[in-house]
Every structure is written in C-alpha cells, then in structure tokens.
Scaffold this active site. Structure first.
Site, short mmCIF file in Angstrom:
data_model
loop_
_atom_site.label_atom_id
_atom_site.label_comp_id
_atom_site.label_asym_id
_atom_site.label_seq_id
_atom_site.Cartn_x
_atom_site.Cartn_y
_atom_site.Cartn_z
N LYS A 111 43.79 34.36 34.21
CA LYS A 111 42.54 35.00 33.74
C LYS A 111 41.77 34.12 32.77
O LYS A 111 40.58 34.32 32.57
CB LYS A 111 42.85 36.36 33.09
CG LYS A 111 43.48 37.34 34.07
CD LYS A 111 42.73 38.66 34.17
CE LYS A 111 43.37 39.53 35.22
NZ LYS A 111 42.48 40.30 36.02
N LYS A 192 45.77 37.77 45.43
CA LYS A 192 45.99 39.22 45.56
C LYS A 192 44.67 39.97 45.55
O LYS A 192 43.70 39.53 44.93
CB LYS A 192 46.93 39.72 44.45
CG LYS A 192 46.30 39.81 43.07
CD LYS A 192 47.19 40.57 42.08
CE LYS A 192 46.44 40.71 40.77
NZ LYS A 192 46.34 42.03 40.23
N LYS A 195 40.72 44.13 41.36
CA LYS A 195 39.54 44.88 40.95
C LYS A 195 38.47 43.94 40.44
O LYS A 195 37.31 44.12 40.67
CB LYS A 195 39.90 45.82 39.79
CG LYS A 195 40.76 46.97 40.19
CD LYS A 195 40.57 48.10 39.18
CE LYS A 195 41.91 48.59 38.71
NZ LYS A 195 42.48 47.77 37.65
P1 ATP Z 1 42.33 43.35 37.66
O1 ATP Z 1 41.86 42.77 38.94
O2 ATP Z 1 41.23 43.84 36.78
O3 ATP Z 1 43.31 42.45 36.95
P2 ATP Z 1 44.14 44.89 39.19
O4 ATP Z 1 43.45 45.21 40.46
O5 ATP Z 1 45.18 43.83 39.20
O6 ATP Z 1 43.10 44.65 38.05
P3 ATP Z 1 45.63 46.62 37.44
O7 ATP Z 1 45.00 47.69 36.66
O8 ATP Z 1 45.90 45.36 36.72
O9 ATP Z 1 44.78 46.27 38.72
O10 ATP Z 1 46.97 47.11 38.10
C1 ATP Z 1 47.38 48.42 38.31
C2 ATP Z 1 48.63 48.40 39.18
O11 ATP Z 1 48.31 47.97 40.50
C3 ATP Z 1 49.73 47.42 38.68
O12 ATP Z 1 50.99 48.04 38.82
C4 ATP Z 1 49.60 46.25 39.60
O13 ATP Z 1 50.82 45.56 39.75
C5 ATP Z 1 49.18 46.91 40.90
N1 ATP Z 1 48.41 46.00 41.74
C6 ATP Z 1 47.25 45.40 41.42
N2 ATP Z 1 46.81 44.63 42.43
C7 ATP Z 1 47.73 44.74 43.43
C8 ATP Z 1 47.84 44.19 44.74
N3 ATP Z 1 46.92 43.38 45.22
N4 ATP Z 1 48.92 44.53 45.48
C9 ATP Z 1 49.86 45.37 45.02
N5 ATP Z 1 49.83 45.93 43.77
C10 ATP Z 1 48.78 45.62 42.99
#
Ligand code: ATP
Ligand code: LTN
Length: 326
Positions: A111, A192, A195
């Site tokens: 990040k 991955k 968001k």
């Molecule tokens: P950001 O992109 O803002 O970092 P994020 O999409 O990674 O956010 P988080 O709020 O960080 O979402 O994560 C919430 C949950 O979703 C965590 O347990 C994380 O491990 C899971 N998660 C996030 N992205 C994935 C993905 N691509 N596949 C599986 N699990 C995920």
C-alpha cells in the site's frame, strides 16, 4: 463457546472476494461461536479519505454485513471508532511490537509503494489490528489469505506480552477457508480482487446488477489456449473463474470444471452462479438501506456489547503493565 473476531474496512464497495474469502464464513461461524464483527473505520484513516464518503461507507457496510446474514442480536456487530478501547490498546500493541516486525508486513509494502503520502498509521496499522483481536479474548480470526501475516503478528504480540507481564491475552489463530481465500482480479488475475486497488472492471461488487455481473465475467481475462482446466500457475484467469464458480456452488474448482468445454460457457456459468448468490443479499440490503436510523440503533447496541468485553480486558492490560488505576 469459542470466541471469533474479524473486521472489514469501509474503504469502497464490498466485493466478491470479501464475500467468498471472509463474510460467508463469518455468517457460518455465528452458529457455534460467540461472534464479534467490526467495521474498522479507524483502519480506513491510514490512507487519504473523504469524510462524507467514510460516513456513508461505514453505515452502508454495516447494512451489507446484516444483508449477507450477520445477525446483530446473536452476534456483536459494531463500529471500531465507537470504542476508545481500540486506540488505547493499539498504543500498548505498538510498544510491544518491534519496528523490524512492522517493516516486514507485506500489506504495508504494497500500500505504500508508489504513494505520495505514506502515513505513520499505515505503518502501525497491524498494531491496531492486534488490539482489535486481543481485546476480545479471541480464539479464532476468520480472514482471507492476505491477512495471514497480520494474524501471525497479533499472535506474536500476545505471546510476548504474556511472557513479559503475565498471562493477559488469549493467543488467537487465523481461520482461512480452503476455497475462495484469494479471489483474483478479473482483469489482472495476478493481483487480488480489491476494494481500493485494481480497476472497476476487475472486481464484482456485491451491489452490481445482473447485467453488469454478466458483462464483467464476459470480459474477464483468460488465455490463448482453449482448455478449461484448473491450473493457477499457468492458467491464472481460467483458474480464478473456476475457483469463483466452485466457491459459489459449493464445489472444488476442479469439480466445477467438469462438463465445461469452452471459455464462453465457463464465463456464463460463473456469472449465473454469482447472480443467484447475490440476488437475495441485494434485496435485503436495499430494505435495510431504506432505514438508516435502525442501522444506527443496531450499531449503538453492538458498541455496548463490544465494550462489555473490551473494557475489562483493557483494565487487565493496564494493571499488568503497571499503569496506576484510574
Ligand atoms: P482494500 O482493497 O481497501 O485493502 P479489501 O478488499 O482487501 O480492501 P478488507 O476490508 O481489507 O478488503 O478485507 C475484508 C476481508 O476480506 C478480509 O478478511 C480479507 O482477507 C478478505 N478479502 C479481501 N480481498 C479478498 C480477496 N480478493 N479474496 C479473498 N478474500 C479477500
Ligand atoms: N486488516 C484487515 C481488516 C482488519 C481485521 C481486524 C481483520 C482490521 N482489524 C481484526 C481481522 C481481525 C484487512 O485489511 N482486511
């Protein structure tokens, strides 16, 4: 009953990776665990943000959690920023973690790379996350694969603190699902689904309408071969679609591949499975979103329940550290 804790950031729209990697396991774990789930708004402050958008996203995420099946009566559902215990305990966690440990966190590297403003909070983020977990005497933390390293750090901090100051914290363990733990971006299957990173087209948002979902799957990157086969190393795009199809229909990716011969059919089948999975969630979300006052009432109730667990833990921490009682 074992205690479960997990958190999700209000940093954008909830996507299929969040649902398959984390949220549906949060829902399932409510039955046999004492579950505590948190919208971690303070973690969203580590990167530049818009205040109005954060307010909107925090409430909307709480509504989405209820829509996917978190029951605010049975479980504890709350917003991190409603409790001062988290920030107070985070300082203790910072003082119990080593600089070198924090520097090794890959999420920080990912990040901060290429950003023009890297906050100190982005660096100490995993210490706040350890506070979230340890304040609740957590046994298990259901998360996607990307969070494994942060949970390991929380464990190390708990063990170190207990060693220095006497038994204080339960040492938690990560629970990472066998399928769906790492849903990849549909356009860039080497990163991955996320968001806040990646493009609009690469993530299926839980609020995307059926036409949009079909379009995104149709445009998903595959490869120049034609064979439908699960092989994440040489066929990342196709394998990601098979993982999604499998996770959405309760099968392994390899089983999901049986009987599908063409990429077009794989994309159509995956889109259809995801549309059916999301339809009831979307209906429920729209009902809940129509009554923000009810959401706020549920969150105030959640904050009270959370405080009744976190506050005695923090008192124990303060006492064991040698801080004078207040
Ligand atoms: P950001 O992109 O803002 O970092 P994020 O999409 O990674 O956010 P988080 O709020 O960080 O979402 O994560 C919430 C949950 O979703 C965590 O347990 C994380 O491990 C899971 N998660 C996030 N992205 C994935 C993905 N691509 N596949 C599986 N699990 C995920
Ligand atoms: N860092 C996590 C979100 C998070 C979390 C937590 C997860 C904050 N506090 C406590 C589990 C337990 C993320 O980026 N997904």
């Amino acid at each position: 009953m074992a205690r479960v804790f997990s958190g999700i950031k209000p940093t954008g729209s909830v996507h299929l990776g969040n649902l398959l990697g984390a949220l549906r396991h949060w829902v399932a774990m409510q039955d046999e665990h004492q579950a505590v789930y948190c919208v971690v708004d303070l973690h969203a402050l580590t990167v530049p943000h818009d205040p109005d958008e954060l307010r909107r996203a925090t409430r909307s995420l709480a509504q989405m959690l209820v829509a996917v099946g978190i029951d605010p009566e049975r479980s504890t559902l709350f917003v991190q920023g409603h409790l001062t215990e988290h920030t107070e305990c985070a300082w203790v966690m910072e003082c119990t973690s080593a600089f070198g440990e924090l520097r090794r966190m890959t999420q920080f590297k990912d990040k901060s790379d290429g950003s023009d403003f890297v906050s100190g909070g982005l660096f100490t983020y995993p210490a706040l996350q350890a506070a979230d977990i340890l304040l609740y005497d957590t046994d298990q933390v259901p998360v996607g694969e990307d969070q494994r390293q942060h949970i390991e750090l929380a464990r190390d901090i708990a063990v170190r603190f207990n060693g220095r100051y006497g038994d204080t914290f339960v040492v938690p363990e990560a629970v990472i699902p066998p399928a769906g733990a790492r849903v990849m971006d549909l356009q860039y299957p080497e990163i991955k689904m996320s968001k806040s990173d990646g493009g609009e087209q690469g993530a299926i948002l839980l609020l995307d309408d059926p036409a949009m979902i079909a379009k995104k799957f149709k445009r998903a990157v595959t490869d120049s071969e034609t064979e439908v086969r699960f092989d994440p190393t040489s066929k990342p795009g196709v394998s990601n679609l098979l993982s999604i199809l499998g996770a959405a229909t309760g099968q392994s990716p390899a089983t999901a591949a049986v009987g599908i011969e063409r990429y077009g059919d794989l994309k159509a089948a995956t889109a259809e499975a995801v549309i059916s999975l999301l339809r009831p969630i979307q209906d429920r979300y729209h009902e809940l979103a129509a009554d923000p006052a009810e959401t706020d009432r549920l969150l105030a109730m959640g904050a009270d329940k959370a405080r009744s667990i976190a506050s005695p833990t923090l008192d124990r921490v303060r006492d064991n550290l040698g801080l004078l009682s207040r």
